[in-house]
Design an enzyme around this catalytic site. Sequence first.
Site, PDB file in Angstrom:
ATOM      1  CD  GLU A   1     -20.161  -3.358  -3.382  1.00 29.18           C
ATOM      2  OE1 GLU A   1     -19.467  -4.409  -3.200  1.00 29.18           O
ATOM      3  OE2 GLU A   1     -20.044  -2.542  -2.493  1.00 29.18           O
TER       4      GLU A   1
ATOM      5  CB  CYS B   1     -20.202   7.235   5.661  1.00 29.94           C
ATOM      6  SG  CYS B   1     -19.906   5.743   5.562  1.00 29.94           S
TER       7      CYS B   1
ATOM      8  CG  HIS C   1     -16.400   9.385   2.088  1.00 27.35           C
ATOM      9  ND1 HIS C   1     -17.688   9.468   2.471  1.00 27.35           N
ATOM     10  CD2 HIS C   1     -15.836   7.970   2.315  1.00 27.35           C
ATOM     11  CE1 HIS C   1     -18.077   8.161   2.572  1.00 27.35           C
ATOM     12  NE2 HIS C   1     -17.007   7.412   2.322  1.00 27.35           N
TER      13      HIS C   1
ATOM     14  CD  GLU D   1     -21.142   6.812   2.105  1.00 26.91           C
ATOM     15  OE1 GLU D   1     -20.061   7.060   2.379  1.00 26.91           O
ATOM     16  OE2 GLU D   1     -21.423   5.582   1.801  1.00 26.91           O
TER      17      GLU D   1
ATOM     18  NE  ARG E   1     -12.532   2.417   3.988  1.00 20.13           N
ATOM     19  CZ  ARG E   1     -12.441   1.759   5.263  1.00 20.13           C
ATOM     20  NH1 ARG E   1     -11.144   1.365   6.010  1.00 20.13           N
ATOM     21  NH2 ARG E   1     -13.352   0.966   5.751  1.00 20.13           N
TER      22      ARG E   1
ATOM     23  CD  GLU F   1     -18.474   0.641  14.239  1.00 19.01           C
ATOM     24  OE1 GLU F   1     -17.825   0.396  13.603  1.00 19.01           O
ATOM     25  OE2 GLU F   1     -19.830   0.874  14.066  1.00 19.01           O
TER      26      GLU F   1
ATOM     27  NE  ARG G   1      -2.213  -1.213   3.590  1.00 19.34           N
ATOM     28  CZ  ARG G   1      -2.742  -1.047   4.667  1.00 19.34           C
ATOM     29  NH1 ARG G   1      -4.065  -0.327   4.971  1.00 19.34           N
ATOM     30  NH2 ARG G   1      -2.132  -1.486   5.940  1.00 19.34           N
TER      31      ARG G   1
END
Length: 758
Positions: free
Chosen positions: A606, A728, A696, A667, A516, A485, A15
């Site tokens: 999706e 989100c 975002h 979102e 991301r 979380e 990455r």
Amino acid sequence: MNSSLIGFPRVGKGRELKFASEKYFRKEISVEELEKVAKGLKIMHWNLQQAAGISHIPSNDFSYYDNLLDLTVLLNALPNGYKQLGLNERDTYFAAARGYQGEAGDVKALAMKKWFNTNYHYLVPELFDDSEIKVAGDKPFAEYEEAKEIGVLTKPVLIGGFTFLKLAKYKGSKTIHDFAEQVADAYIAILDRFNEQGVAWVQFDEPSLVTDLSDEDVALFASLYKKVLAHKGNVKVLLQTYFGDIRDSYEEVIGLDFDGIGLDFIEGKQTVELLERHGFPANKTLFAGVLNGKNIWKSDYKKVVELVKGLEEYSNDIVISTSCSLLHVPYTLENETSLPEEVSQYFAFAKERLQEIKELTELIGTSGYEGQEAYLANQQVFSADRVYEDKHVQASVASLTERDFVRNVPRKERRAIQKEKLQLGLLPTTTIGSFPQTREVKQNRSKYRKGDIDRAEYDENIKGFIKECIDLQEELGLDVLVHGESERNDMVEFFGENLAGYVFTEKAWVQSYGTRCVKPPIIFGDIRRENPITVFYSEYAQSLSDKPVKGMLTGPVTILNWSFPREDISLREMAFQIGLAIREEVLDLEEAGIKIIQIDEAALKEKLPIRREEWASEYLDWAIPAFRLCHSGVRPETQVHTHMCYSEFEEIVQDIDNMDADVISFEASRSKLTIIDALKANQFETEVGPGVYDIHSPRVPSVEEMVAVLKNALTKIDEENLWINPDCGLKTRGIKETKESLANLVAAAKIIKDAVSV
């Protein structure tokens, strides 16, 4: 036999692009240092493909953020608001991708949507009446020269003009047809440049051809390419399609002057049938997408060879390829040091897919391929039994009845019960679930995984993070709280790690958008919950506040869609197995006193089939019931929430309402909340939080900005049904901007609440 690659993962084996980009955003490195990292990755990837013997190696598949944004910049289609900031070229690009708030001005990012039926997000081009489409950059030409300098002759790749026009948003009175001529002229200019460079092949990606097309759409596509192809010169043009078949345009496509046509034989249900019915031109090259570009299972050489041999009946010039770009799979298995051989032997990530292509090109061109070592080794893997069976889970799914998918009390009656029980008042404020994953949160997880701390110390640290999160929300004045979380690395991977039937990777990262990346778990066998997953943390969080704290779960469809699924059983079967596991968790949360339970279905839209005729029969008929299975057993006073990520939901609003949740958040802020028009038109019954600001982007929305959003929402959503929340989770944001944004959200909510109570 020759081979081709549509695209290769660009973030790097470790990455590297993500980390370099984030350093650049923090002003820790210069633009030159960022570009040095990018150049190193491009060279590494070209060399990898050349070593694997790939005949048609792509260039310009690399992107700092998104390929469609790259094309928007190349075509001079970036809205003036970004150009007028006066930033350098790279920062202007990132302003469009991420938004910008600073000395040069304040602009929001472009809207972001899911790329067809994948978990990748693209940035939506915006065309205004004064937009002038023309070639205004040199990225594809420069990258071709970069590769040429190291001795690699590439096939430049660009998203095609038809898909660009279809995906663009038109912001004035002009329509798609008003820009078609300019787009055609721009692509002619692109081909002129490639001719000057001596490019042999160029690839134009047209995934929009696999969608439902009208006669008008097909005519637009044909007229566009008739003009463009008349000017191709010595450059051979490959029309590349993926994610399905091109049944609506196949006859027109084969009649145009393309030199090669790339077809998807993995997701293209009618691709073989189209060849059988209409044939394939003898003067064109068939680029056959016969290896799965979206899943990680090893290719079955027997099936691939037989498929390609069958295609030879229709073409004597076949190039084998992946079904789509390898952007959608992890980089390499070489990163996975913990996967046992009996598991990893079944997988092929991007780098391993290159080796498969190399071996298959050799096998297909060899008589007696069945005796070759590579073929025998491959078939030995496929002859072994890989599935972990659980007869109890299979029986539980088989015994499900209609009653298991229905809550006993209708939603309207539940609403009155819940309002009395929760006493939240009008326009309650909340967040979607996650809070910023600080360095301390990540270090705690890392130390536990390395064995530096035990579970007891890990959980004590998590409880500390939860208390900080609850205290912050109390201080801000939010109405419904979350625990933040901090125990979760990813909303899907976390649950996968706590469900039998999954296997996990260390570094199998896949790009979702920009910097991301996600690490999808792999469904390897039948799925069941072995122990409670979230109850300990949720129960502790609720003990810290008199306000309701949401129990946070990920829904079965999203867990499935954001995992690499099995290929030996149906998606329905896997979704119901996961649904039963989440149902057990929901009931345990309710028993622990959690009054609001959120079951996120971020990825519901999706995997909706690209073809509308397949929506109900091949997806929604099991996806909606799988969600309902999770919550049908709770009491009427327990309020069930869900959340959905970037997509165009308007066409399935009624199906979403049929999920029978009590509250849903969307979102949708980057799409200017157009979803609320569809909610009103469909008399949407579920309470809704459409998302008042875009998380975002690092920019902090003003109070006035959010007040305007809420006023607009209230013109179409009844005040009794509206929730106020970000669009989100806040995991990827920083603490400072999160506090400021949420403080402004609460202030905006107070202004609106005061106004409606007058």
